[in-house]
Design a protein around this motif. Structure first.
Motif, PDB file in Angstrom:
ATOM      1  N   TRP A 199       0.484  -1.458  -0.018  1.00 53.00           N
ATOM      2  CA  TRP A 199      -0.117   0.071  -0.562  1.00 53.00           C
ATOM      3  C   TRP A 199       0.783   1.363   0.358  1.00 53.00           C
ATOM      4  O   TRP A 199       0.613   1.796  -0.924  1.00 53.00           O
ATOM      5  CB  TRP A 199      -0.755  -0.029   1.305  1.00 53.00           C
ATOM      6  CG  TRP A 199      -1.879   1.326   0.992  1.00 53.00           C
ATOM      7  CD1 TRP A 199      -3.097   1.491   0.145  1.00 53.00           C
ATOM      8  CD2 TRP A 199      -2.081   2.598   2.110  1.00 53.00           C
ATOM      9  NE1 TRP A 199      -3.608   2.845   0.568  1.00 53.00           N
ATOM     10  CE2 TRP A 199      -3.230   3.674   1.630  1.00 53.00           C
ATOM     11  CE3 TRP A 199      -0.534   2.834   3.058  1.00 53.00           C
ATOM     12  CZ2 TRP A 199      -2.630   4.940   2.454  1.00 53.00           C
ATOM     13  CZ3 TRP A 199      -0.965   3.781   3.911  1.00 53.00           C
ATOM     14  CH2 TRP A 199      -2.109   5.235   3.230  1.00 53.00           C
ATOM     15  N   LEU A 203      -8.698   4.321  -6.463  1.00 51.46           N
ATOM     16  CA  LEU A 203      -9.605   3.239  -6.700  1.00 51.46           C
ATOM     17  C   LEU A 203      -8.757   2.100  -5.658  1.00 51.46           C
ATOM     18  O   LEU A 203      -9.576   1.620  -4.657  1.00 51.46           O
ATOM     19  CB  LEU A 203     -10.569   3.344  -7.018  1.00 51.46           C
ATOM     20  CG  LEU A 203     -12.083   4.181  -7.291  1.00 51.46           C
ATOM     21  CD1 LEU A 203     -12.996   3.582  -8.345  1.00 51.46           C
ATOM     22  CD2 LEU A 203     -12.749   4.070  -6.819  1.00 51.46           C
ATOM     23  N   ALA A 204      -7.924   1.474  -6.921  1.00 45.66           N
ATOM     24  CA  ALA A 204      -7.503   1.082  -6.518  1.00 45.66           C
ATOM     25  C   ALA A 204      -6.132   0.617  -5.423  1.00 45.66           C
ATOM     26  O   ALA A 204      -5.981  -0.111  -4.488  1.00 45.66           O
ATOM     27  CB  ALA A 204      -5.886   0.108  -8.239  1.00 45.66           C
ATOM     28  N   ARG A 215      -8.168   0.332  -1.985  1.00 44.49           N
ATOM     29  CA  ARG A 215      -8.845  -1.522  -2.231  1.00 44.49           C
ATOM     30  C   ARG A 215      -7.564  -1.829  -1.853  1.00 44.49           C
ATOM     31  O   ARG A 215      -7.344  -3.001  -0.711  1.00 44.49           O
ATOM     32  CB  ARG A 215      -9.346  -2.189  -3.397  1.00 44.49           C
ATOM     33  CG  ARG A 215     -10.379  -1.557  -3.940  1.00 44.49           C
ATOM     34  CD  ARG A 215     -11.085  -1.549  -5.134  1.00 44.49           C
ATOM     35  NE  ARG A 215     -12.518  -1.165  -5.765  1.00 44.49           N
ATOM     36  CZ  ARG A 215     -12.891  -1.363  -6.825  1.00 44.49           C
ATOM     37  NH1 ARG A 215     -12.418  -1.583  -7.297  1.00 44.49           N
ATOM     38  NH2 ARG A 215     -13.909  -0.788  -6.479  1.00 44.49           N
ATOM     39  N   ARG A 259      -7.220  -2.768   2.090  1.00 42.80           N
ATOM     40  CA  ARG A 259      -7.143  -3.533   3.411  1.00 42.80           C
ATOM     41  C   ARG A 259      -6.342  -4.504   2.805  1.00 42.80           C
ATOM     42  O   ARG A 259      -6.719  -5.741   4.238  1.00 42.80           O
ATOM     43  CB  ARG A 259      -8.615  -3.896   1.921  1.00 42.80           C
ATOM     44  CG  ARG A 259      -9.351  -2.131   2.920  1.00 42.80           C
ATOM     45  CD  ARG A 259     -10.672  -2.815   2.891  1.00 42.80           C
ATOM     46  NE  ARG A 259     -11.091  -3.382   1.517  1.00 42.80           N
ATOM     47  CZ  ARG A 259     -11.920  -2.496   0.327  1.00 42.80           C
ATOM     48  NH1 ARG A 259     -11.786  -0.660   1.153  1.00 42.80           N
ATOM     49  NH2 ARG A 259     -12.227  -2.596  -0.965  1.00 42.80           N
ATOM     50  N   ASP A 311      -4.484  -7.602  -3.229  1.00 42.65           N
ATOM     51  CA  ASP A 311      -5.567  -7.911  -4.140  1.00 42.65           C
ATOM     52  C   ASP A 311      -4.996  -8.209  -5.298  1.00 42.65           C
ATOM     53  O   ASP A 311      -4.601  -6.486  -6.137  1.00 42.65           O
ATOM     54  CB  ASP A 311      -6.441  -6.811  -4.212  1.00 42.65           C
ATOM     55  CG  ASP A 311      -7.912  -6.404  -4.678  1.00 42.65           C
ATOM     56  OD1 ASP A 311      -7.326  -7.406  -6.038  1.00 42.65           O
ATOM     57  OD2 ASP A 311      -8.625  -7.328  -4.693  1.00 42.65           O
ATOM     58  N   GLU A 324      -6.156  -6.238  -8.499  1.00 43.41           N
ATOM     59  CA  GLU A 324      -6.182  -4.606  -8.026  1.00 43.41           C
ATOM     60  C   GLU A 324      -4.382  -4.938  -8.434  1.00 43.41           C
ATOM     61  O   GLU A 324      -4.316  -3.117  -9.174  1.00 43.41           O
ATOM     62  CB  GLU A 324      -6.577  -4.226  -7.025  1.00 43.41           C
ATOM     63  CG  GLU A 324      -8.307  -3.936  -6.623  1.00 43.41           C
ATOM     64  CD  GLU A 324      -8.767  -2.858  -7.682  1.00 43.41           C
ATOM     65  OE1 GLU A 324      -8.356  -2.425  -7.828  1.00 43.41           O
ATOM     66  OE2 GLU A 324     -10.099  -3.652  -8.048  1.00 43.41           O
TER      67      GLU A 324
END
Length: 306
Positions: free
Chosen positions: A219, A266-267, A270, A273, A276, A279
């Protein structure tokens, strides 16, 4: 221990080697992107012979890089859940390591010949680029497995490509294209390079590779990639504002990057969290599509504006 290679006819093996050149990458990375650079530095009036030689050099040089990269990426590719990674010819034993190394060395040698045909200075830059590719892929340096190293390697690579474009076309207006180069360095050299490693963070970690997202987290590095690409809009705006790009094309190019940044964010949200794969892959593939779109639109804008 000898290599285990699928016992198919030699022609089948070499067809697998040939397919490993990745034609789609050669298109956007070696033709569209430097093609836009050439149009920018020549104000839309590129010399035919210099342009052909430069584009041929990029295709051949980066093809060699691709084969070297496949040789050194076997462990991480084998751990990938993406079929286009785990089913690569070397991973699935359709070719041997020596097949790929010989092909890569052949491409590298041809690239040096092409560079010399263009000019001694281009040859020097190509030798430097070759040294960087070897350092990127192979021990003991292996920059591809060192955190933050690719955030130096790729900007330098794009800058070398820009310099070769200017030298091959004998452009005296290379300074006018520096804002566009700044866009490329920020959007691709830093932003896309991070998203590439973000996409492969799971299999890189499984394969023992310590890339920037593996060390610092997916992230935070995804945020850094987004910031770099957001800053690239400023550079693209300067590139458009110098008057060489038809205003409507310039506006479309900027709007395309802004639209991508909205989806990218947006990716990023996500990925906060947790990892992914879908993403993470989108951040990389979307960066390439957006960059290719901008290059096509800017190139067209330079031709019309010139």
């Amino acid at each position: 221990m000898s290599e285990v290679v699928d016992p198919r006819p030699v022609g089948s093996r070499w067809w697998a080697v040939a397919r490993s050149v990745r034609p789609s990458t050669r298109m956007w990375y070696d033709l569209v992107a430097p093609g836009a650079m050439i149009l920018v530095v020549t104000a839309g009036r590129p010399p035919l012979w210099g342009t052909v030689l430069a584009l041929a050099l990029f295709v051949v040089f980066h093809a060699g890089h691709t084969y070297f990269n496949d040789v050194t990426d076997v462990d991480v590719d084998r751990n990938s859940v993406e079929r286009d990674r785990s089913d690569r010819a070397l991973v699935s034993n359709r070719v041997s390591r020596s097949d790929m190394m010989v092909t890569g060395i052949g491409f590298a040698a041809v690239s040096l010949v092409l560079a010399l045909v263009i000019s001694p200075l281009v040859l020097l830059l190509t030798v430097v680029a070759t040294a960087l590719v070897l350092a990127y892929n192979f021990p003991p340096v292996r920059l591809s497995g060192r955190p933050l190293a690719t955030q130096v390697f790729w900007p330098v690579t794009w800058a070398l490509m820009y310099a070769i474009c200017a030298l091959a076309t004998e452009s005296g207006d290379w300074r006018d294209g520096l804002p566009f180069l700044a866009f490329v360095v920020l959007f691709m050299g830093i932003g896309e390079a991070i998203t590439q490693d973000t996409r492969d963070a799971d299999n890189d970690e499984a394969g023992g590779r310590r890339t920037t997202p593996v060390v610092f987290g997916v992230w935070p590095t995804a945020v850094a990639a987004w910031v770099a690409q957001a800053l690239s809009v400023v550079a693209l705006g300067f590139a458009v504002a110098n008057g060489s790009v038809w205003p409507w094309c310039g506006a479309v190019a900027v709007a395309g990057v802004v639209a991508w940044l909205a989806r990218f964010w947006l990716a990023v949200a996500r990925l906060r969290r947790g990892f992914d794969k879908a993403e993470a892959k989108l951040t990389h593939v979307g960066s390439i599509y957006t960059f290719t779109f901008v290059n096509v639109v800017v190139g067209l804008g330079v031709v019309i504006g010139g």
